[in-house]
Write a protein that holds these residues in place. Structure first.
Motif, PDB file in Angstrom:
ATOM      1  N   TRP A  86      -5.361 111.228  15.880  1.00 55.04           N
ATOM      2  CA  TRP A  86      -5.711 110.840  17.670  1.00 55.04           C
ATOM      3  C   TRP A  86      -3.747 110.386  18.053  1.00 55.04           C
ATOM      4  O   TRP A  86      -4.421 109.913  19.041  1.00 55.04           O
ATOM      5  N   LEU A  87      -3.374 110.196  17.258  1.00 54.83           N
ATOM      6  CA  LEU A  87      -2.108 109.467  17.068  1.00 54.83           C
ATOM      7  C   LEU A  87      -1.109 110.285  18.304  1.00 54.83           C
ATOM      8  O   LEU A  87      -0.640 109.964  19.416  1.00 54.83           O
ATOM      9  N   ALA A  88      -1.427 111.064  17.858  1.00 49.35           N
ATOM     10  CA  ALA A  88      -0.667 112.761  18.329  1.00 49.35           C
ATOM     11  C   ALA A  88      -1.305 113.138  20.097  1.00 49.35           C
ATOM     12  O   ALA A  88      -0.246 112.799  20.689  1.00 49.35           O
ATOM     13  N   LEU A  89      -2.836 112.429  19.695  1.00 49.28           N
ATOM     14  CA  LEU A  89      -2.771 113.444  21.254  1.00 49.28           C
ATOM     15  C   LEU A  89      -3.142 112.109  22.488  1.00 49.28           C
ATOM     16  O   LEU A  89      -3.133 112.136  23.236  1.00 49.28           O
ATOM     17  N   ALA A  90      -2.551 111.146  21.268  1.00 46.31           N
ATOM     18  CA  ALA A  90      -2.416 109.947  22.984  1.00 46.31           C
ATOM     19  C   ALA A  90      -1.224 109.368  23.529  1.00 46.31           C
ATOM     20  O   ALA A  90      -1.651 109.733  24.374  1.00 46.31           O
ATOM     21  N   LEU A  91      -0.298 109.591  22.163  1.00 47.36           N
ATOM     22  CA  LEU A  91       1.422 109.511  22.681  1.00 47.36           C
ATOM     23  C   LEU A  91       1.657 110.522  24.189  1.00 47.36           C
ATOM     24  O   LEU A  91       2.315 110.412  24.755  1.00 47.36           O
ATOM     25  N   ALA A  92       1.354 111.992  23.098  1.00 48.08           N
ATOM     26  CA  ALA A  92       1.250 113.144  24.272  1.00 48.08           C
ATOM     27  C   ALA A  92       0.656 113.301  25.613  1.00 48.08           C
ATOM     28  O   ALA A  92       0.891 113.176  26.486  1.00 48.08           O
ATOM     29  N   GLY A  93      -1.042 112.492  25.219  1.00 55.75           N
ATOM     30  CA  GLY A  93      -1.619 111.789  26.814  1.00 55.75           C
ATOM     31  C   GLY A  93      -0.769 111.253  27.577  1.00 55.75           C
ATOM     32  O   GLY A  93      -0.673 111.760  28.608  1.00 55.75           O
ATOM     33  N   LEU A  94       0.127 109.999  26.770  1.00 56.43           N
ATOM     34  CA  LEU A  94       0.577 109.272  27.318  1.00 56.43           C
ATOM     35  C   LEU A  94       1.215 109.658  27.968  1.00 56.43           C
ATOM     36  O   LEU A  94       2.294 109.451  29.781  1.00 56.43           O
ATOM     37  N   VAL A  95       2.407 110.584  27.639  1.00 57.95           N
ATOM     38  CA  VAL A  95       3.494 111.053  28.722  1.00 57.95           C
ATOM     39  C   VAL A  95       2.875 111.925  29.638  1.00 57.95           C
ATOM     40  O   VAL A  95       4.334 112.084  30.936  1.00 57.95           O
TER      41      VAL A  95
END
Length: 369
Positions: free
Chosen positions: A163-172
């Motif tokens: 979740w963390l990886a997807l959320a941060l990548a999506g935000l970027v």
């Protein structure tokens, strides 16, 4: 990991110390060329990767537990907020009383001050997204990382990291796709936040049993240092690769060792361990020490005697000494008091040794949560 924390903090101190040494040399008419042997500002990137690793590793007793999210955030607030609020208040007092000492800083607007204390990204008068106390931009990133990670904490370690990886990548990605994004999105969508995911992935790998022999870890550390030596000054988009990549190698070298045999102590000297414990204090207070030392040398007419490099050495030594004092007599008592207030269930049997950089964490999972 303690040694790496100390190393990362010292990188940042040298980075800012060279700025002060250059200003001293300019005022005294002395030659000075800053060292470019390492990417000194990459100490922040090392801290971010450490934070990602430690939070995933140390949250083991909280995954999927009722109340785990609330307790996680309470512990992070207790570790992050007290000292940061104290130094921000001190900086605000200096801005209001002796602005000339801070290069003539203007009195800040109340809304901007409030945003700085609440870790909300806001623009300075010159348009830069930075809080009142400039170093706080990294803590704004840390607090946001904590909030995102807390969402996935109830799903188990693997899903939380995913979740963390997807959320941060999506935000970027969103920050790049939205034209003229609002300040919070532009700030939190900076590629540097991906470094938290790098560290989190490393924490997941260790949890699944990945360990490396000493020779491989030494090779990782050497490669990481070499990477920082040739990284130069990358743009915002390339920073996670140019700085985050070497930082990941350094953290992997520190994190993927085998547990020492029972009764075998650390190989690090007590002074280095103490500095690692005090790295948060060193990170936050060193600008005050650097500026005070520079002003003292200049006003006492000692610039020609000590020279810029001698001044830098003195700044570094005094910053380290001050951080050890502040960590022991200010930071730790405040952290304990706030933790007791926010998390009264933390008993005396809980082992909570600070282990990451800004804003701190734990070296190992607590015995009880």
């Amino acid at each position: 990991m303690q040694g790496l924390r100390a190393f990362a903090a010292l990188l940042v101190v040298v980075h800012h110390g060279q700025v002060e040494a250059a200003a001293l040399a300019l005022r005294a008419g002395l030659p000075f060329g800053p060292s470019t042997g390492l990417a000194w500002s990459a100490g922040v990137d090392v801290f971010f990767v450490i934070s990602g690793f430690i939070i995933v590793h140390a949250s083991a007793p909280l995954y999927g537990r009722p109340g785990g999210r609330a307790r996680f955030l309470a512990l992070r607030i207790a570790r992050l907020v007290p000292l940061y609020w104290l130094v921000t208040a001190l900086y605000l007092a200096l801005v209001l009383t002796v602005p000339a000492l801070l290069n003539g800083a203007d009195s800040p607007a109340p809304g901007y001050v409030a945003a700085s204390f609440l870790f909300w990204p806001a623009l300075r008068p010159d348009g830069i997204p930075q809080p009142l106390y400039g170093l706080g931009w990294t803590l704004n990133c840390e607090m946001f990382f904590y909030a995102v990670f807390a969402v996935g904490l109830g799903w188990g370690r693997g899903r939380a990291v995913l979740w963390l990886a997807l959320a941060l990548a999506g935000l970027v990605a969103l920050g790049r796709l939205v034209p003229e994004p609002p300040t919070p999105l532009a700030f939190w969508g900076s590629p540097i936040v991906l470094e938290f995911a790098l560290g989190a992935g490393l924490g997941l790998a260790r949890a699944h049993g990945l360990r490396l022999p000493d020779a491989a870890r030494l090779a990782l550390a050497a490669t990481g240092l070499a990477g920082l030596a040739v990284a130069g000054e990358p743009g915002e988009a390339l920073r996670p690769l140019a700085y985050g990549g070497p930082a990941l190698l350094l953290v992997a070298a520190a994190a993927l060792g085998r547990e020492p045999p029972p009764g075998r102590g650390t190989r690090l000297g007590p002074a280095l361990v103490a500095l690692g414990d005090a790295s948060y204090a060193l990170y936050l207070i060193h600008p005050f020490v650097l500026r005070a030392t520079r002003e003292a040398i200049t006003r006492l007419g000692l610039a020609a005697l000590v020279g810029p490099w001698g001044a830098l050495g003195l700044m570094l030594a005094l910053s380290v000494a001050a951080s050890l004092v502040v960590a022991r007599f200010v930071e730790r008592p405040m952290t304990r008091a706030v933790r007791h207030r926010l998390d009264p269930g933390a008993g005396a049997g809980t082992v909570q040794k600070p282990c990451d950089g800004p804003p701190g964490g734990v070296c190992r999972a607590p015995k009880s949560h």
